[in-house]
Design a protein around this motif. Structure first.
Motif, PDB file in Angstrom:
ATOM      1  N   GLU A 132      42.944  79.467  11.076  1.00 32.96           N
ATOM      2  CA  GLU A 132      43.820  79.797  12.198  1.00 32.96           C
ATOM      3  C   GLU A 132      43.029  79.856  13.504  1.00 32.96           C
ATOM      4  OE1 GLU A 132      45.728  83.461  11.303  1.00 32.96           O
ATOM      5  OE2 GLU A 132      46.979  82.631   9.698  1.00 32.96           O
ATOM      6  N   VAL A 135      41.964  76.242  14.505  1.00 37.40           N
ATOM      7  CA  VAL A 135      43.111  75.463  14.986  1.00 37.40           C
ATOM      8  C   VAL A 135      43.543  75.943  16.367  1.00 37.40           C
ATOM      9  CG1 VAL A 135      45.550  74.972  14.574  1.00 37.40           C
ATOM     10  CG2 VAL A 135      43.922  74.801  12.690  1.00 37.40           C
ATOM     11  N   ALA A 136      43.537  77.266  16.582  1.00 34.76           N
ATOM     12  CA  ALA A 136      43.911  77.801  17.884  1.00 34.76           C
ATOM     13  C   ALA A 136      42.929  77.334  18.961  1.00 34.76           C
ATOM     14  CB  ALA A 136      43.964  79.325  17.832  1.00 34.76           C
ATOM     15  N   GLU A 137      41.642  77.383  18.665  1.00 36.94           N
ATOM     16  CA  GLU A 137      40.631  76.942  19.634  1.00 36.94           C
ATOM     17  C   GLU A 137      40.727  75.441  19.908  1.00 36.94           C
ATOM     18  OE1 GLU A 137      38.478  78.489  21.412  1.00 36.94           O
ATOM     19  OE2 GLU A 137      38.269  80.507  20.563  1.00 36.94           O
ATOM     20  N   GLN A 139      43.297  73.579  20.227  1.00 40.80           N
ATOM     21  CA  GLN A 139      44.476  73.127  20.961  1.00 40.80           C
ATOM     22  C   GLN A 139      44.135  72.488  22.298  1.00 40.80           C
ATOM     23  OE1 GLN A 139      48.232  75.813  20.239  1.00 40.80           O
ATOM     24  NE2 GLN A 139      46.457  77.138  20.386  1.00 40.80           N
ATOM     25  N   SER A 140      43.081  72.960  22.945  1.00 46.15           N
ATOM     26  CA  SER A 140      42.720  72.439  24.261  1.00 46.15           C
ATOM     27  C   SER A 140      41.534  71.475  24.198  1.00 46.15           C
ATOM     28  CB  SER A 140      42.385  73.598  25.212  1.00 46.15           C
ATOM     29  OG  SER A 140      41.319  74.379  24.684  1.00 46.15           O
ATOM     30  N   ARG A 141      41.166  71.051  22.989  1.00 39.79           N
ATOM     31  CA  ARG A 141      40.012  70.160  22.827  1.00 39.79           C
ATOM     32  C   ARG A 141      40.490  68.796  22.335  1.00 39.79           C
ATOM     33  NH1 ARG A 141      35.809  74.005  22.246  1.00 39.79           N
ATOM     34  NH2 ARG A 141      36.678  75.984  22.992  1.00 39.79           N
ATOM     35  N   THR A 144      39.707  66.108  16.506  1.00 42.53           N
ATOM     36  CA  THR A 144      40.625  66.114  15.367  1.00 42.53           C
ATOM     37  C   THR A 144      40.078  67.055  14.301  1.00 42.53           C
ATOM     38  OG1 THR A 144      41.324  63.829  15.761  1.00 42.53           O
ATOM     39  CG2 THR A 144      41.654  64.712  13.545  1.00 42.53           C
ATOM     40  N   LEU A 162      49.698  78.443  11.278  1.00 43.81           N
ATOM     41  CA  LEU A 162      50.142  78.353  12.677  1.00 43.81           C
ATOM     42  C   LEU A 162      51.285  77.342  12.816  1.00 43.81           C
ATOM     43  CD1 LEU A 162      46.852  78.631  14.765  1.00 43.81           C
ATOM     44  CD2 LEU A 162      48.393  80.435  14.001  1.00 43.81           C
ATOM     45  N   HIS A 164      52.019  74.425  11.967  1.00 42.34           N
ATOM     46  CA  HIS A 164      51.843  72.982  11.789  1.00 42.34           C
ATOM     47  C   HIS A 164      50.528  72.611  11.118  1.00 42.34           C
ATOM     48  CE1 HIS A 164      49.006  72.967  15.141  1.00 42.34           C
ATOM     49  NE2 HIS A 164      49.885  73.659  15.831  1.00 42.34           N
ATOM     50  N   ASP A 167      45.086  68.969  12.002  1.00 45.30           N
ATOM     51  CA  ASP A 167      45.548  67.600  12.244  1.00 45.30           C
ATOM     52  C   ASP A 167      45.682  66.812  10.956  1.00 45.30           C
ATOM     53  OD1 ASP A 167      45.559  67.530  15.239  1.00 45.30           O
ATOM     54  OD2 ASP A 167      43.466  68.071  14.913  1.00 45.30           O
TER      55      ASP A 167
END
Length: 373
Positions: A132, A135-137, A139-141, A144, A162, A164, A167
């Motif tokens: 989690e 994946v949260a971190e 989002q802005s990078r 993949t 989260l 989804h 990737d």
């Protein structure tokens, strides 16, 4: 996996295979997978479908010399020395494999985001909290994120992290059949778009006592969502969830007071189920007034004797009907998406409906002459 994406977020790990590798690659790409991972010295010579990403895991810099620099590949390094040896600016995507075993290695994975094209993570513990956070971190990078999973159950749980998941997921594959089965299950859990139409009400009346079933789910419905319910395989009406004001009781946003227990309810992949056939852990479709349909889990079916009301509609050349509890608090959506109490629906009204070709066997559409009255 977007609503319109025909692929599933799965990479097949074949890097452990030697014998039969070529045949296994050919078999697994028949499923709508996103990628395969093969040994560095066994990259398929023939081109795979354009949708399939070809990845290799390099454990030492010398293995890079065996790879064709003109070939589009995702080259994943197992250590920093090999990562530094992967050239940039060509047709290769640079990746890093990190085994997350503690807080330090989790921070190493977070630090790699934005520095590599692909981050492949494997977790020592069963908790999904580190995933989690990653994946949260991410989002802005631009990186993949791919998580290694161990089996189909692990894949389904990972897909929900989260809402989804990462990737993609990497699954070691020894049998192409397991890929096909997992593909079907993942596709069944995706969002669908249904074509809802207007159906003209031709008859409404109280019909006496009968058993009705409430579908209680392990999810919460939105104000514009409900479940499609019908007495015939030709179609059904959209019955609201209990998310709208009730003066004498608390709302039940997990519930649809669906209708008479014989009724069909629509489930994923174009199937239906009788209300009485549903049980905990199975799926039905939560359908919005725009036709967006998402799978939700059934928690229980609650059946009780109640007064029933028949709502009959004309749908093209077909007549469909939905039988619901005969009470003001049971609501359906009309063709404009407005909420209507079942006791206020009248002949000539237009209701929101789902049309279907008649004829089903155990919930599966069949090409057969079937008449339902």
């Amino acid at each position: 996996m977007s609503d319109s994406d025909p692929l599933i977020p799965l990479w097949c790990d074949l890097s452990h295979l030697r014998e039969g590798l070529h045949d296994m690659v050919a078999a697994v790409v028949q499923a709508p997978v996103r990628g395969v991972m093969v040994p560095p010295d066994a990259v398929p010579e023939t081109a795979l479908p354009e949708r399939v990403e070809v990845a290799v895991l390099a454990t030492e810099p010398a293995q890079l010399d065996k790879l064709d620099p003109s070939r589009a590949l995702t080259v994943i390094a197992a250590d920093t020395a090999t990562l530094a040896a992967i050239p940039g600016g060509g047709r290769w995507r640079r990746g890093r494999w990190i085994d997350v075993t503690d807080a330090e290695t989790m921070q190493e994975a977070v630090a790699a985001l934005g520095q590599v094209d692909v981050l492949l993570v494997s977790f020592a513990d069963e908790t999904n909290i580190p995933l989690e956070l990653i994946v949260a971190e991410a989002q802005s990078r631009r990186t993949t994120v791919v998580k290694r999973v161990h089996n189909a159950v692990d894949a389904m749980v990972t897909r929900g992290v989260l809402q989804h998941g990462p990737d993609a997921m990497l699954l070691r594959v020894d049998n192409a059949g397991e890929v096909a089965r997992l593909s079907r299950e993942l596709l069944e859990r995706r969002t669908e778009q249904l074509d809802l139409v207007a159906a003209e009400v031709t008859a409404v009346r109280s019909i006496g006592m009968g058993m009705r079933g409430c579908v209680d789910t392990a999810d919460l419905f939105e104000p514009d969502e409900g479940i499609l319910v019908g007495s015939t395989s030709s179609g059904g009406l959209l019955v609201c969830a209990e998310v709208h004001y009730l003066p004498y009781m608390n709302l039940r946003p997990f519930r649809v007071n669906a209708g008479a227990v014989h009724s069909y309810v629509w489930t994923p992949a174009g199937r239906t189920a009788y209300i009485t056939d549903l049980s905990a852990g199975e799926q039905v479709l939560a359908v919005s007034t725009t036709g967006r349909a998402r799978p939700v889990l059934v928690g229980r079916i609650k059946s009780e004797m109640r007064p029933l009301r028949l709502i009959e509609c004309r749908l093209g050349d077909s007549t469909i009907n939905t039988i619901v509890q005969d009470d003001w608090h049971v609501r359906l959506f009309d063709a404009d998406g407005a909420v209507r109490n079942c006791t206020s629906i009248a002949v000539g009204d237009r209701m929101l409906a789902m049309a279907a070709a008649p004829g089903r066997h155990v919930g599966i559409p069949v090409s057969e002459a079937i008449k339902e009255n």
